[in-house]
Design an enzyme around this catalytic site. Structure first.
Site, mmCIF file in Angstrom:
data_model
loop_
_atom_site.group_PDB
_atom_site.id
_atom_site.type_symbol
_atom_site.label_atom_id
_atom_site.label_comp_id
_atom_site.label_asym_id
_atom_site.label_seq_id
_atom_site.Cartn_x
_atom_site.Cartn_y
_atom_site.Cartn_z
ATOM 1 N N ASP A 25 0.765 -1.152 0.048
ATOM 2 C CA ASP A 25 -0.135 -0.072 0.069
ATOM 3 C C ASP A 25 0.717 1.256 0.164
ATOM 4 O O ASP A 25 0.516 2.168 -0.495
ATOM 5 C CB ASP A 25 -0.746 0.068 1.236
ATOM 6 C CG ASP A 25 -2.159 -0.845 1.146
ATOM 7 O OD1 ASP A 25 -2.438 -1.235 -0.109
ATOM 8 O OD2 ASP A 25 -2.706 -1.018 2.084
ATOM 9 N N GLU A 30 4.965 -4.768 -8.455
ATOM 10 C CA GLU A 30 4.180 -4.214 -7.080
ATOM 11 C C GLU A 30 2.819 -4.378 -7.615
ATOM 12 O O GLU A 30 2.014 -3.618 -7.038
ATOM 13 C CB GLU A 30 4.464 -2.618 -7.259
ATOM 14 C CG GLU A 30 5.949 -2.310 -6.869
ATOM 15 C CD GLU A 30 6.566 -1.952 -5.460
ATOM 16 O OE1 GLU A 30 5.620 -1.825 -4.563
ATOM 17 O OE2 GLU A 30 7.550 -1.567 -5.296
ATOM 18 N N GLN A 62 6.131 7.532 -31.572
ATOM 19 C CA GLN A 62 5.462 7.977 -32.626
ATOM 20 C C GLN A 62 5.840 9.439 -32.951
ATOM 21 O O GLN A 62 6.003 9.805 -34.247
ATOM 22 C CB GLN A 62 3.860 8.073 -32.155
ATOM 23 C CG GLN A 62 2.995 8.116 -33.363
ATOM 24 C CD GLN A 62 3.056 6.637 -34.410
ATOM 25 O OE1 GLN A 62 3.445 5.746 -33.702
ATOM 26 N NE2 GLN A 62 2.704 6.780 -35.365
#
Ligand code: CAA
Ligand code: FAD
Length: 378
Positions: free
Chosen positions: A239, A362, A335
């Protein structure tokens, strides 16, 4: 609401920015090609105080907060996401000890990391269990006052070179998450071996390893938290540590934007710079929008951590949003560069290879959406 950084935070940010430009960017392509961990960068990061900076003052460290760590992370990842992962994964290895360790354990395990350049590692994933972390197969059996560990961990960043590895294991394969334990294993423990995973797509300057445990013994005093707390320690850790992944993603996206702006001004087509075409301008604008919103999100999540408030929901949003955003930014940077973006001559090809991992490690971005939606529906 005040978005101003303190003087200390601006100094820290500048330190990390200078470090990225001076120590990381000149060697990033070389170590990516060699697939080698640049140990001299780890040593220099230690010298300037950017390594394991979350170690609290009572254990001899700087005790930086999450906002501070993320400011550093954004700058280092601008230089190279793979090299940043080495330092980020070390902070990840330290975090379970901060989450579940006693003050005595924090001093015993973390103080040595402040005395010389050293790394930590976090070993949760296994060959057959990544997202389903509670379904782990690595076992820990108590024998007198020692835990005996057997099994294999997979994809471990800094695995093998880390001085200490926090290993999650099960004491009863039928017991699910309630039978898990978190154990600190030193690098030189007999029975502990590792194999480097080669030919990664990106982030090749970071070391990723398979870890093998064959009757590895550690004292019971190396157990973090209580019996059965292992999974929750891992979840509480993630977290927190998903936020530096978000910050690194913003740094990488910023690099994609800077490279694109530079190239768009230089490259001409149809007799004028490609930066004069609205199609190119809008790509740059999209990148800037993603970077600015991503930064706000990771800073909010990091601020919640520093305030001691619940942050799992925001951390998952920051990790998924910023890494998806950075993937798009790196893709669009190629691009903008046209054919030249597709080869190694320009750094944008590496950015795309590197950022793909941010959507996977993660906790994959599908798992972040599991965490986010569970928070919405609970
Ligand atoms: N904090 C505290 N407790 C938590 C928690 C959290 N964030 N999340 C879950 N729990 C608790 C639950 O409350 C529950 O406890 P009770 O039974 O006492 O109520 C228990 O843990 C089990 O919870 P769930 O039933 O939700 O668990 P689950 O098996 O469904 O798994 C999951 C949930 C979110 C999918 C989790 O397995 C997960 O995060 N998986 C991804 C793993 C991951 O992120 N791996 C990353 C490895 S590190 C890495 O990749 C590093 C690197 O590259 C550098
Ligand atoms: P799986 O779990 O098999 O997933 C495969 C696919 O199914 C993914 O798309 C996933 O999102 C999807 N999926 C699975 N379950 C669900 C679900 N419930 N809902 C929706 N979709 C789902 N791990 C550590 O412990 N420590 C480390 O230091 C570490 N470093 C890493 C470094 C690298 C270079 C890599 C590649 C991985 C690293 N990992 C580490 C492992 C990483 O965390 C896992 O790869 C990740 O959690 C996914 O697990 P998996 O590879 O087993 O994929």
């Amino acid at each position: 609401m005040d978005f101003t950084l303190s003087d200390e935070q601006r100094q820290l940010q500048q330190l990390a920015r200078d470090f990225a430009r001076k120590e990381i960017m000149p060697v990033a392509a070389e170590y990516d090609q060699k697939e080698e961990l640049p140990w001299q960068v780890v040593e220099k990061a230690f010298e300037v105080g950017l390594l394991n900076a979350a170690i609290p003052e009572h254990a001899g460290g700087l005790g930086l907060g999450m906002v501070d760590e993320c400011l550093i992370g954004e700058e280092l990842a601008y230089g190279c996401m793979g090299i940043y992962t080495i330092l980020m994964a070390s902070e990840l290895g330290i975090t379970p000890i901060l989450v579940g360790g006693t003050e005595e354990q924090q001093k015993r395990f973390l103080t040595p990391l402040t005395e010389k350049p050293s790394l930590a590692a976090f070993a949760l994933s296994e060959p057959n269990n990544g997202s389903d972390a509670a379904g782990m197969h690595t076992t820990a059996v108590l024998d007198g006052d020692e835990w005996v560990i057997n099994g294999t961990k997979m994809w471990i960043s800094n695995g093998g070179v880390a001085e200490i590895t926090v290993v999650f294991a099960t004491t009863d394969k039928q017991g699910g998450h309630k039978a898990t334990v978190a154990l600190v294993v030193p690098k030189d423990a007999p029975g502990f071996s590792w194999n480097k995973i080669k030919h990664k797509m990106g982030q090749r300057a970071s070391l990723t390893s398979e870890l093998v445990f064959e009757n590895v013994r550690v004292p019971r005093a190396n157990q973090l938290g209580g019996l059965g707390d292992g999974f929750k320690i891992a979840m509480k850790t993630l977290d927190k540590t998903r936020i530096p992944v978000a910050a690194g993603s913003v740094g990488l996206a910023r690099r994609a934007l800077d490279e694109s702006v530079k190239y768009a001004k230089e490259r001409e087509a149809f007799g004028k710079p490609i930066s004069t075409f609205q199609a190119i301008q809008f790509k740059l604008a999209e990148m800037a929008m993603g970077i600015e919103t991503g930064r706000l999100m990771y800073q909010k999540a990091a601020w919640l951590v520093d305030q001691g408030q619940p942050h799992g929901f925001e951390s998952a949003i920051a990790k998924a949003y910023c890494s998806d955003m950075a993937f798009d930014a790196a893709n669009e940077a190629i691009q903008v560069h046209g054919g030249y973006g597709y080869v190694g001559e320009y750094p944008v090809e590496k950015l795309l290879r590197d950022v793909k991992l941010n959507q996977i490690y993660e906790g994959t971005n599908e798992i972040q959406r599991v965490v986010i939606s569970r928070n919405l529906l609970k």
